[in-house]
Design a protein around this motif. Structure first.
Motif, PDB file in Angstrom:
ATOM      1  N   ASN A 145       0.854  -1.186   0.000  1.00 24.01           N
ATOM      2  CA  ASN A 145       0.000   0.000   0.000  1.00 24.01           C
ATOM      3  C   ASN A 145       0.889   1.236   0.000  1.00 24.01           C
ATOM      4  O   ASN A 145       1.879   1.283   0.733  1.00 24.01           O
ATOM      5  N   GLU A 152      -2.872   0.539  -4.035  1.00 24.42           N
ATOM      6  CA  GLU A 152      -2.757  -0.641  -3.177  1.00 24.42           C
ATOM      7  C   GLU A 152      -2.922  -1.920  -3.997  1.00 24.42           C
ATOM      8  O   GLU A 152      -3.719  -1.966  -4.937  1.00 24.42           O
ATOM      9  N   HIS A 154      -4.539  -5.362  -4.384  1.00 28.81           N
ATOM     10  CA  HIS A 154      -5.777  -5.940  -3.860  1.00 28.81           C
ATOM     11  C   HIS A 154      -5.781  -7.460  -3.929  1.00 28.81           C
ATOM     12  O   HIS A 154      -6.742  -8.099  -3.488  1.00 28.81           O
ATOM     13  N   GLU A 155      -4.729  -8.033  -4.483  1.00 25.47           N
ATOM     14  CA  GLU A 155      -4.572  -9.487  -4.503  1.00 25.47           C
ATOM     15  C   GLU A 155      -3.133  -9.823  -4.148  1.00 25.47           C
ATOM     16  O   GLU A 155      -2.211  -9.045  -4.428  1.00 25.47           O
ATOM     17  N   ARG A 174      -7.221  -6.336   5.429  1.00 26.54           N
ATOM     18  CA  ARG A 174      -7.849  -7.226   4.454  1.00 26.54           C
ATOM     19  C   ARG A 174      -7.247  -8.616   4.626  1.00 26.54           C
ATOM     20  O   ARG A 174      -6.159  -8.765   5.190  1.00 26.54           O
ATOM     21  N   TYR A 258     -12.354  -5.842   6.957  1.00 24.50           N
ATOM     22  CA  TYR A 258     -12.283  -5.706   5.503  1.00 24.50           C
ATOM     23  C   TYR A 258     -13.618  -5.217   4.950  1.00 24.50           C
ATOM     24  O   TYR A 258     -13.668  -4.342   4.073  1.00 24.50           O
ATOM     25  N   ARG A 262     -13.961  -1.607   3.053  1.00 26.65           N
ATOM     26  CA  ARG A 262     -14.510  -1.472   1.697  1.00 26.65           C
ATOM     27  C   ARG A 262     -15.719  -0.541   1.697  1.00 26.65           C
ATOM     28  O   ARG A 262     -15.900   0.258   0.765  1.00 26.65           O
ATOM     29  N   ASP A 286      -6.883   0.290  -8.788  1.00 26.45           N
ATOM     30  CA  ASP A 286      -5.784   0.235  -7.821  1.00 26.45           C
ATOM     31  C   ASP A 286      -5.988   1.188  -6.651  1.00 26.45           C
ATOM     32  O   ASP A 286      -5.060   1.429  -5.872  1.00 26.45           O
ATOM     33  N   SER A 288      -6.528   2.709  -3.198  1.00 24.74           N
ATOM     34  CA  SER A 288      -6.269   2.212  -1.851  1.00 24.74           C
ATOM     35  C   SER A 288      -7.513   2.311  -0.982  1.00 24.74           C
ATOM     36  O   SER A 288      -8.265   3.289  -1.053  1.00 24.74           O
TER      37      SER A 288
END
Length: 357
Positions: A145, A152, A154-155, A174, A258, A262, A286, A288
């Motif tokens: 991040n 960030e 995300h996977e 997360r 998480y 979100r 992407d 954050s």
């Protein structure tokens, strides 16, 4: 007036954690002594470290073949300790911003560095994808991040070589597949504790890959073998870290936080995209969840100082963007309540009513 703490770090912590820490400063665990003046060798504090470890393992589903340790300092300390321990010939780095660049600079002291991908061509407004990872690397380093630019991962990245990640600003925000990483580390002052302690989660086999004779304090093996007690650890930040992990478990763990993160991010990004006075600064895929960056829309740039003062007058704290990118940054770490994001959105809407053309 209620204050809404959007500071990028040191950042907001849960109020109940702050209150428990304050009580422990006065009287730790009924000992009659302050947490600030107890011996780190006492059974009471050893129990704090043990509980922190157990909670970390539970919340992140850390496999048994990983060790956890805590050392004084910040993630910048690990920027040189990681290559000092593991860089024999060549390591790969992904450059996604200021902190990546600092890690690269330190690593170059110990061996060859190959920057496998970078987003510098667009001022770090996206996460590079689809790059090749050579199999002859000692390790690959990423920053998950990017607090300054607001991007960030995300996977979890799949890597054929040991993957090392600086997760200072999104740890426990997360779910993470720990098994994909050889090592995760970070400063605690975003989602865990006050500044002064670094957490590290390291796969056991990496401890056998130390490539040079090192000072004791620089060797990761030293801290693992001594249960983070080789020297006097930062007692107060570790205690607060433990209390924060307790809080996170009490609200439902990583899956629940998480969901909240979100939800908060979606609320603020939706307003940024809707409001004609503002615009986001990074690739949408992407964006954050932790550091939400935005600027005034074209034609409204001169209103930036006025909006900062307007927001401040309504209790918003710490939303000025980093000097390298300007604009605004709302850091929405774990402990930031949804109500604070709602207050910022309302503030933006009120400002729009006064100034939209």
């Amino acid at each position: 007036m209620k204050k809404h703490n959007f500071n990028a770090g040191p950042s907001i912590l849960p109020q109940e954690v702050i209150e428990r820490a304050a009580r422990a400063i006065v009287d730790f665990n009924g000992s009659g002594l302050s947490l600030l003046s107890i011996s780190h060798r006492t059974k009471d504090f050893e129990a704090v470290v043990a509980e922190a470890d157990a909670l970390f393992r539970e919340l992140l589903n850390i496999p048994d073949n990983y060790k956890i340790f805590y050392v004084g300092g910040g993630a910048s300390t690990l920027f040189y300790e990681v290559p000092a321990n593991f860089l024999a010939k060549k390591a790969g780095y992904v450059n996604t911003g200021v902190w990546s660049k600092k890690a690269i600079k330190e690593a170059k002291r110990y061996g060859e560095i190959e920057v496998l991908a970078t987003s510098e061509d667009k001022n770090f407004t996206y996460i590079p994808k689809g790059f090749a990872i050579p199999e002859d690397l000692d390790y690959l380093h990423i920053t998950t991040n990017n607090t300054i630019y607001g991007t960030e991962y995300h996977e979890d990245l799949s890597s054929p070589v040991p993957l090392v990640a600086d997760m200072s600003s999104d740890i426990l925000s997360r779910p993470v597949d720990i098994s994909k990483y050889a090592m995760i580390y970070g400063g605690a002052q975003k989602n865990l504790a006050p500044a002064g302690v670094v957490f590290a989660i390291i796969r056991e086999d990496m401890l056998d890959k130390q490539v040079r004779d090192l000072p004791s304090m620089v060797s990761f093996r030293t801290h693992v073998e001594n249960n983070s007690m080789y020297n006097t650890p930062p007692v107060f930040p570790i205690y607060v870290l433990m209390e924060t992990l307790r809080w996170l478990k009490s609200i439902g763990g990583v899956e629940e936080i998480y969901r909240r993160n979100r939800e908060k991010a979606a609320l603020l990004y939706a307003e940024i995209d809707r409001n004609p006075l503002f615009r986001g600064t990074v690739a949408k895929e992407d964006r954050s969840l932790m550091n939400i960056c935005f600027v005034m829309e074209e034609g409204y740039e001169e209103l930036a100082p006025e909006f900062l003062e307007f927001a401040k007058s309504r209790g918003m704290v710490g939303i000025k963007g980093h000097r390298l990118v300007g604009g605004f940054r709302a850091s929405c770490y774990n402990a930031l309540p949804r109500e604070s994001v709602e207050a910022l959105v309302a503030c933006m809407q009120e400002f729009e009513k006064e100034h939209a053309k």
